[in-house]
Design an enzyme around this catalytic site. Structure first.
Site, short mmCIF file in Angstrom:
data_model
loop_
_atom_site.label_atom_id
_atom_site.label_comp_id
_atom_site.label_asym_id
_atom_site.label_seq_id
_atom_site.Cartn_x
_atom_site.Cartn_y
_atom_site.Cartn_z
N TYR B 262 -3.82 -3.00 4.00
CA TYR B 262 -3.34 -3.69 2.81
C TYR B 262 -3.44 -5.21 2.99
CZ TYR B 262 0.00 -5.73 -0.39
OH TYR B 262 0.60 -6.54 -1.32
N ASP B 297 -1.89 2.69 -2.56
CA ASP B 297 -1.72 2.60 -4.01
C ASP B 297 -2.39 1.36 -4.59
OD1 ASP B 297 0.81 1.96 -2.32
OD2 ASP B 297 0.84 0.50 -3.93
N LYS B 369 4.90 8.15 -0.29
CA LYS B 369 5.39 7.09 -1.20
C LYS B 369 4.51 7.03 -2.44
CE LYS B 369 4.18 2.97 -1.16
NZ LYS B 369 3.81 1.55 -1.04
#
Lengths: 258, 519
Positions: B262, B297, B369
């Protein structure tokens, strides 16, 4: 049978289900416990803001010391729509192919656009929507345009780096995207960007354009940009503006299309 | 429970590919350290506080050692030698070290041996203290119990910790299970951790030890009042991953966002820096029992969810492998994914279910998550509320674990108290109304959902094969994930990476790796 009344454009007000009823939805919270006093306080606040017939349709306790309200009220203020003047980017809407054709015919070269999220802003969703090949919501991004060279520098780019790259690329336009607007962070960053462009002596050489969910043309021009694009803008809006504004600056009119 | 017909051999093959991706990097983790790992080591020993210019003492010490060319043997060795030579307590010794540099001769074998002995003994003591914090927290969690899954995760982000605290407490009272304090914009790029209670931040609040403590205490109090344990999470990403992990362990946080990929893709942090940081950071998180959240995500906020779903799954396999290498059990791996398909997609709901169910089944023990829509949120708050309702439905239907609740004013402002309240109402309604839906229906064996899941798995395997052949670092340079290119020598923080000397010492790493001190 009487026809439906027409909107009074000199005294415009919200439309609920009847012309000029002024009906407006409101929701807000008060930092006091839900109860008769909270309800009365909420109603008086709505009244004080000039809504007639305030109707509290819901009060809920959001916790021991916080209450949530949904209200309807009739707005009493009106606005003269007929004589309203709103500054906005002036250009004819074109699609991607029309823009490519226009650039090819009028410039004979690819226009260069360098974009980034300047400063500490890490949210690339806006700049990506405008620049990346894929675009957004079925509207291709600038990378897809045959006649645009699109350089997307991504997020958290210092204004100096953005301007340096634009100079290196001999850019026709800089695109800045600002998403984070809390505490007016974007104002500082955008002001700095224009200052850097001026310090480098390129402010007149390239268009400075800014976009973002809270951006308006007014704010953008006030900050020293040529144009600002708010929500609902796509790559073709930016590209059409860039091409036509550059033409205008060269003293050429937009060619009339068949 | 409804299940997809999954090809288990293919899942096992994907795992073996992820191992091939990760293994070559493990050697470099053992050969390198970073300024932030060394600062974390100092913090573990108890070095804290800031100088008169608000520069943290861990930074002052590490900067001094680096400037003097004495960092490559490790901050632990330098601190130990200074404590031994000066007789000062740790904090004063660190200040002395920062101001005067390392005065001891590390080549003297007797002195070097004594320093090593001190460093190892004190490291054991420090880890024993952290183990006690973890144990106390585990007991509270068991005694009070946590809410049912999906656990409702809500954010506060006022910029002022004293404003965040009552908002977090209010959200807990309204039903939140997990409170996240979003960090101030740009903190991930700071190469230091700010100190003390902070009242100014943009788009969030600085992560500091003192801010962690204030929120932790408030959530513990409201948890007792409610008879429900409220979890606290923050962000160990960016340039200070290991240090945030130390502060989180000391202050009793339950979760941390912790994902090098990320940081590389979305914060342009150097790949070598952050992967090295992540490894030590995850070792600490494993020891402290902190659930990590990974950031896959986010891929779907830039790449298309329908076309690039497999990159999420492939990255999850890689993140799982990195976590295993750092000693994490699956129960601490909060692998991330999101509900980000274009709402105009016909049968989009089916594809979202396919992806959510696939992730659930591939990582059965992991507290997955699950993230709400953001990319296609327009500012029409009524529409967004509807969008979030379907998100919640897929969450409860597919048994997601950690559910960040969608906020109707997403992309407008940091959430109002009422935005959180409405988000909780929505989730509670859906979770209650559809609680056992998954026990009552089955996927058509060769239906759209099953075919979509099989396709995503196939494509993930294909991608992992490519990444395993080419290596992770070159693959990231080729924009394999999220369509973002990151070069091995680009990004922020590379200057903070160094090769360890033969005599490098980090007793924490050794103790954590050997699992000698039990949490």
């Amino acid at each position: 049978m009487i026809g439906i009344r027409k909107a009074d454009l000199e005294r415009l007000k919200p439309y609920g289900d009847t012309m000029d009823d002024g009906k407006t939805q409101l929701s807000f919270s008060l930092p006091v416990p839900a109860g008769p006093e909270a309800a009365e306080a909420a109603k008086r606040l709505v009244l004080a803001h000039g809504f007639a017939d305030p109707m509290m349709v819901r009060m809920e306790a959001m916790g021991p010391t916080m209450s949530f309200f949904v209200f309807y009220g009739a707005m009493q203020q009106t606005i003269d729509y007929k004589n309203l003047v709103v500054p906005k980017a002036e250009f004819e809407a074109l699609d991607m192919h029309q823009i490519d054709d226009l650039i090819e015919a009028q410039f004979g070269r690819r226009l260069v656009v360098v974009g980034a999220c300047p400063g500490t802003d890490a949210h690339t969703v806006g700049i990506d929507a405008i620049m990346n090949m894929k675009g957004y919501n079925g509207h291709y991004g600038l990378e897809r345009y045959k006649m645009v060279k699109a350089v997307n520098m991504g997020a958290q780019i210092p204004p100096e780096a953005l301007v340096a790259r634009a100079i290196a690329e001999n850019a026709d336009a800089i695109l800045a995207s600002v998403v984070v607007t809390q505490k007016d962070l974007h104002i500082t960053t955008l002001t700095e960007l224009v200052e850097v462009m001026e310090a480098e002596g390129v402010r007149d050489r390239m268009l400075a354009i800014v976009g973002g969910p809270r951006m308006t043309y007014d704010l953008a021009t006030e900050l020293g940009f040529d144009a600002g694009f708010g929500p609902g803008s796509y790559a073709e809006d930016v590209a059409a503006y860039v091409a036509q504004e550059l033409l205008r600056r060269q003293g050429k009119a937009m060619p009339v299309r068949a | 429970m409804m299940k997809l017909p999954l090809d288990n051999a293919k899942v096992a093959y994907a795992r073996s590919l992820a191992e091939r991706v990760v293994s070559p990097l493990l050697e470099s983790f053992a050969a390198r350290s970073t300024v932030s790992i060394e600062r974390a080591v100092l913090r573990l020993y108890g070095v804290d506080g800031v100088d008169h210019e608000d520069i943290p003492w861990p930074n002052r010490v590490v900067d001094r050692l680096k400037q003097d060319g004495r960092l490559t043997t490790g901050a632990a060795r330098a601190l130990a030698a200074t404590v031994r030579a000066s007789g000062l307590p740790v904090q004063e010794a660190a200040v002395h070290l920062a101001q005067h540099g390392l005065e001891s001769d590390l080549n003297d074998p007797t002195e070097a041996g004594a320093a090593r002995e001190w460093a190892e003994l004190e490291a054991r003591k420090a880890l024993t203290r952290l183990a006690a914090t973890r144990q106390a927290r585990r007991e509270t969690r068991l005694r009070l119990g946590t809410g049912p899954t999906p656990q409702k995760y809500l954010i506060v982000a006022t910029g002022n910790i004293h404003e965040d605290v009552p908002q977090g407490v209010m959200a807990a009272r309204q039903g939140a299970d997990i409170i996240a304090v979003i960090r101030s914009t740009g903190q991930s790029l700071l190469d230091f951790v700010p100190h003390g209670e902070t009242t100014y931040g943009t788009g969030g609040t600085y992560a500091t030890g003192a801010n962690f403590r204030l929120m932790r205490q408030a959530l513990d109090e409201v948890g007792e009042e409610l008879g429900r344990y409220i979890q606290l999470t923050n962000y160990a990403s960016g340039l200070c991953m290991p240090e945030i992990s130390v502060l989180a362990a000391q202050e009793g946080l339950d979760m941390l966002l912790n994902d090098a990929l990320y940081g590389i893709l979305f914060r342009d942090i150097n790949i070598h820096r952050t992967l090295t940081d992540q490894h030590f950071s995850r070792m600490l998180n494993a020891f402290s029992g902190i659930i990590i959240n990974t950031g896959e995500d986010n891929y779907l906020t830039t790449a298309d969810a329908l076309e690039e779903g497999h990159t999420v799954l492939a990255s999850q396999f890689i993140n799982e492998r990195f976590a295993k290498a750092a000693g994490m059990p699956e129960s601490l791996m909060g692998l991330g994914h999101a509900f980000e398909m274009n709402p105009n997609t016909e049968d989009g709901l089916l594809y979202e279910i396919a992806m959510a169910q696939l992730v659930r089944q591939v990582f059965p023990e992991a507290p997955i998550k699950w993230m709400p829509p953001t990319k296609h949120v327009t500012g029409n708050i009524f529409w967004t509320y509807a969008h979030n309702t379907l998100y919640n439905l897929v969450g409860v239907l597919t048994g997601q674990s950690i559910e960040l609740l969608g906020i109707l004013t997403e992309a407008i402002h940091t959430p109002f108290a009422s935005d959180r309240y409405l988000a909780l109402q929505n989730a509670d309604y859906v979770n209650r109304y559809a609680r056992h839906l998954s026990e009552e229906i089955q996927y058509a064996p060769d239906g759209r959902i099953a075919r979509r899941a099989a396709q995503v798995l196939d494509e993930a395997v294909g991608l992992l094969e490519k990444v395993a052949d080419e290596g992770l670092v070159p693959s990231v340079a080729k924009a394999v994930f999220a369509g973002v290119t990151r070069l091995p020598d680009g990004g922020k923080g590379l200057a903070g990476v160094f090769d360890r000397a033969d005599t490098y010492l980090n007793p924490f790493e050794a103790l954590l790796a050997r699992q000698e001190v039990r949490a």
